[in-house]
Design a protein around this motif. Sequence first.
Motif, short mmCIF file in Angstrom:
data_model
loop_
_atom_site.label_atom_id
_atom_site.label_comp_id
_atom_site.label_asym_id
_atom_site.label_seq_id
_atom_site.Cartn_x
_atom_site.Cartn_y
_atom_site.Cartn_z
N VAL A 114 31.62 -12.58 -20.72
CA VAL A 114 32.03 -11.47 -19.87
C VAL A 114 31.89 -11.93 -18.42
N VAL A 137 39.79 -0.35 -27.64
CA VAL A 137 39.32 -0.55 -26.27
C VAL A 137 39.61 0.71 -25.46
N PRO A 146 34.13 -0.75 -12.74
CA PRO A 146 34.17 -1.58 -13.95
C PRO A 146 32.97 -2.49 -14.08
N GLY A 149 35.34 -8.05 -17.50
CA GLY A 149 36.17 -8.24 -18.67
C GLY A 149 35.89 -9.54 -19.38
N SER A 150 36.48 -9.65 -20.56
CA SER A 150 36.42 -10.85 -21.38
C SER A 150 37.84 -11.32 -21.62
N SER A 153 39.46 -8.50 -23.74
CA SER A 153 39.39 -7.09 -23.32
C SER A 153 39.10 -7.04 -21.82
N PRO A 154 40.06 -6.60 -21.01
CA PRO A 154 39.86 -6.61 -19.56
C PRO A 154 38.82 -5.62 -19.06
N VAL A 155 38.55 -4.56 -19.83
CA VAL A 155 37.52 -3.58 -19.44
C VAL A 155 36.43 -3.60 -20.50
N GLN A 156 35.31 -4.22 -20.18
CA GLN A 156 34.19 -4.30 -21.12
C GLN A 156 33.15 -3.21 -20.87
#
Length: 231
Positions: A114, A137, A146, A149-150, A153-156
């Motif tokens: 992340v 997600v 925010p 991200g990973s 998935s841009p929003v972790q």
Amino acid sequence: MHLHLLQHSPDHGPERIADWLSSMGHSHTVFHLYAGEAPPSLGDGDALIVLDGPMALDDDAHHPWLKPERKLIAKALDGRKPLLGIGLGARMIATELGATVGRGTYAEVGWHEVTLAPDSPFDLPEQFTAFMWHRHVFALPDDALPLGGSPGSPVQGFAWDAGRALGLLCHLEVTHAGVSRLLEHQARPEGSEASPHAQPNESILADSRRFDRLAPLLDRLLSQWIRSAPA
């Protein structure tokens, strides 16, 4: 403080969160919703943690406790008490905040890096490795900041209302024993077979030190979150 924890399946427990709360002098009660226990009254606790689970957000037909749980989360968001959601719990909070929640492009299973967002308020390293177990997600809710991200998935995760409400897609609370139980008893997230971000079981469990490295990350996150409680 006394915290309420909502658990949705026997294989998605609080894991290291329970140990952290006890070590910091906080008490807690786990409500096993999947076993028929009713959600608690918000007024009986000082904070609420909503854990992960394998069910769909709106599968009220098979899980009738989801409806009162959604009402409890909405009430917590409207109040002043700290609220933390992980996995399913984070998606429930994001939904109540009006964010889009749906199936991601790829399943993420195993250990993934992340990267913190430039405007992330989270007290975590700029890059860290966390455990993932999801296909669904969420988008960033309005007025939220925010986590980062990973690759899959841009929003972790997100922080809302100055960090009083946190949502985490990734997992910092897991232990080797807990993930072993998860792999044994739960089906892998949808699409894992074809996902470039899904690792085989033997790779996930190969290095127990990965689980140990989560402990200080969880400590930093929970310490930050608990500080959001009103005096």
